[in-house]
Design a protein around this motif. Sequence first.
Motif, PDB file in Angstrom:
ATOM      1  N   SER A   1      -5.306  53.284 -30.051  1.00  0.00           N
ATOM      2  CA  SER A   1      -4.428  53.588 -28.920  1.00  0.00           C
ATOM      3  C   SER A   1      -2.986  53.191 -29.214  1.00  0.00           C
TER       4      SER A   1
ATOM      5  N   SER B   1      -8.937  62.801 -28.863  1.00  0.00           N
ATOM      6  CA  SER B   1      -7.906  61.983 -28.217  1.00  0.00           C
ATOM      7  C   SER B   1      -7.750  62.348 -26.744  1.00  0.00           C
TER       8      SER B   1
ATOM      9  N   THR C   1       0.645  52.768 -26.587  1.00  0.00           N
ATOM     10  CA  THR C   1       1.296  52.945 -25.292  1.00  0.00           C
ATOM     11  C   THR C   1       2.755  53.286 -25.545  1.00  0.00           C
TER      12      THR C   1
ATOM     13  N   THR D   1      -0.349  56.206 -22.134  1.00  0.00           N
ATOM     14  CA  THR D   1      -1.192  55.665 -23.191  1.00  0.00           C
ATOM     15  C   THR D   1      -1.914  56.815 -23.874  1.00  0.00           C
ATOM     16  N   HIS D   2      -1.796  56.838 -25.166  1.00  0.00           N
ATOM     17  CA  HIS D   2      -2.465  57.833 -26.006  1.00  0.00           C
ATOM     18  C   HIS D   2      -3.593  57.083 -26.692  1.00  0.00           C
ATOM     19  N   PHE D   3      -4.820  57.523 -26.490  1.00  0.00           N
ATOM     20  CA  PHE D   3      -5.934  56.843 -27.133  1.00  0.00           C
ATOM     21  C   PHE D   3      -6.913  57.853 -27.690  1.00  0.00           C
TER      22      PHE D   3
ATOM     23  N   GLU E   1     -11.901  52.795 -31.730  1.00  0.00           N
ATOM     24  CA  GLU E   1     -11.018  53.167 -30.633  1.00  0.00           C
ATOM     25  C   GLU E   1      -9.594  52.838 -31.081  1.00  0.00           C
TER      26      GLU E   1
END
Length: 150
Positions: A72, A107, A74, A84-86, A70
Amino acid sequence: MDPVLSCRWHDQDGEWELSVSRNGGGWELIAAAPRWSESLPFAGPEDVRRLAQALLDLPADPEPYEFAWELSRTEFERTEKERTHFATFAVGLDPADDHRPYLAYQSYYHWGQTTALGLEVVCEDPPVDHLRAQAHALLSDLPGPTSTQP
């Protein structure tokens, strides 16, 4: 940034890529589609080390296998536009498709009460021997403990 681990391919739409590169003091995963690309940081070199080891350990025989990370970032922290891009990045063998190897990236973006789908990049049948060679070289260059197998 120079790619350290990379899978690139072309189809009728254009060029696609999943790669891991050193970016200053950190590590970035770059996902690129013909008209869009994005990058997210790995938590640290230990995650990159685990990715390299997962590529080295990719079984030659058909069996269940998947490792996922995972990632991410922010953006615009502590503002009304905080976003937030995760993403999830996975390496594995697809049990639904004769256990073919794959690298997969999906994503999402989250802001306020909204979550939106982002970029999906899937490398089916990646060049496993080439990725293993890159992973071995990466583990040789990374400081710290490794558990590489020849």
